[in-house]
Design an enzyme around this catalytic site. Structure first.
Site, PDB file in Angstrom:
ATOM      1  N   GLU A  19       0.807  -1.225   0.000  1.00  0.00           N
ATOM      2  CA  GLU A  19       0.000   0.000   0.000  1.00  0.00           C
ATOM      3  C   GLU A  19       0.839   1.274   0.000  1.00  0.00           C
ATOM      4  OE1 GLU A  19      -2.720   0.027   3.300  1.00  0.00           O
ATOM      5  OE2 GLU A  19      -3.448  -1.996   2.919  1.00  0.00           O
ATOM      6  N   GLY A  20       2.150   1.167   0.142  1.00  0.00           N
ATOM      7  CA  GLY A  20       2.988   2.346   0.326  1.00  0.00           C
ATOM      8  C   GLY A  20       3.174   2.726   1.783  1.00  0.00           C
TER       9      GLY A  20
END
Length: 334
Positions: A301-302
């Site tokens: 997701e970062g």
């Protein structure tokens, strides 16, 4: 010479030489990218690319494929970890449908860059056609080109896609010519039986394509639509001389594919964390890079980028705001 000027400025802050450790290297790197001794971070942005993978239907993940679109809805609703961390640190977030196997309703805060619904199953055929791969690269490029217009100079990339650690393991094996078994981890949390099944499936997949390949052919054959769009996005970010925050295993594989064609890309990359995914530390070593954090993350997701961002801010702030020995009238060592 800028490098020497930056090092002198860092060394003569009110601290023992090298006492801020990796933050000093980070400050120097950022200054070199921005070609200044007084760098700035402007309008930080996170892009999460989402897509499904045909190989997920073979049972390489602990989660079913529909989790991809369900998590995209969670991102849009602001309830995922990446939303929480981006809010906390003032990072704007963009969610991109690169190839989710779902028809999203209109009116959502979602960037539609869908090339097709899911990549193909690599056990049967390449993940993408040449045309689809090129379109994915262009789509990723265009997302970043739009963000640049907002005055952003630091960007991070995350991903969501059930099966994408498998795609990344296959890409790593081919990019670096190392055994596939060295590149496989537990992904979303496989037990021992599921892990062995994943190893068997990916071994079959890699053996189906024994010929040597270019970096683009590897990404097209084994990658995913979100991975391809991330590669295009990384190239565009480098083109605009942005600082590029690199998340975990999948994002690092995407950087590796771009780096193999243009080694200079690493000058702009900040590797934010070492993933708990088995092969990530090995991959960083192959690229001779070190990461800022090691928190045993394996979420994607970062999230690693968002968590590391305050450290990147700290590197810039100490360079710009911390007194020198001369400014503070403090005696330096002889």
């Amino acid at each position: 010479m800028l490098s020497n000027e930056l090092q002198h400025k860092i060394d003569f802050k009110t601290k023992p030489l090298g006492a801020l450790g990796h933050l000093e290297h980070l400050a120097h790197k950022i200054g070199m990218v921005q070609k200044t001794t007084t760098p700035k971070l402007l309008n930080p942005h996170m892009v999460v690319f989402a897509a499904d993978h045909g190989i997920a239907t073979a049972g390489v993940s602990a989660y079913p494929q529909e989790v991809t679109y369900q998590m995209v809805m969670n991102f849009i609703g602001g309830g995922a970890a990446i939303n929480v961390f981006c809010r906390q640190h003032g990072i704007e977030i963009t969610i991109v449908d690169a190839g989710v196997n779902f028809d999203f309703p209109e009116g959502l805060n979602l960037v539609d860059k869908k090339v097709r619904k899911s990549s193909r199953n690599i056990l049967e055929e390449p993940a993408m056609t040449v045309e689809e791969y090129q379109q994915a690269l262009e789509n990723g490029r265009s997302v970043v080109a739009g963000i640049v217009k907002k005055g952003c100079n630091i960007i991070g990339f995350g991903e969501m896609g059930i099966g994408n650690t498998s795609a990344s393991s296959l890409m790593m094996s081919k990019l670096f010519d190392i055994p596939i078994t060295n590149c496989i981890g537990r992904g979303t949390g496989l037990n021992d039986h599921q892990l062995q099944n994943k190893i068997n499936i990916l071994t079959e997949g890699i053996e189906k394509y024994p010929a040597s390949m270019s970096e683009d052919e590897i990404a097209q054959t084994f990658g995913g639509l979100e991975i391809a769009q991330m590669i295009g996005a990384i190239k565009e970010a480098y083109h605009h001389n942005m600082l590029i925050m690199v998340d975990g295993f999948i994002a690092t594989v995407s950087v590796a594919a771009a780096w193999k064609k243009n080694p200079e890309i690493l000058n702009n990359c900040i590797f934010c964390h070492v993933s708990d995914e088995n092969a990530h530390l090995q991959l960083l070593g192959l690229m001779r890079e070190k990461a800022l954090l090691n928190l045993n993350l394996r979420l994607g997701e970062g999230t690693g980028c968002a968590l590391a961002y305050p450290l990147i801010q700290s590197a810039v702030n100490f360079l710009n705001e911390m007194s020198s020995f001369e400014d503070a009238h403090i005696s330096n060592k002889e």
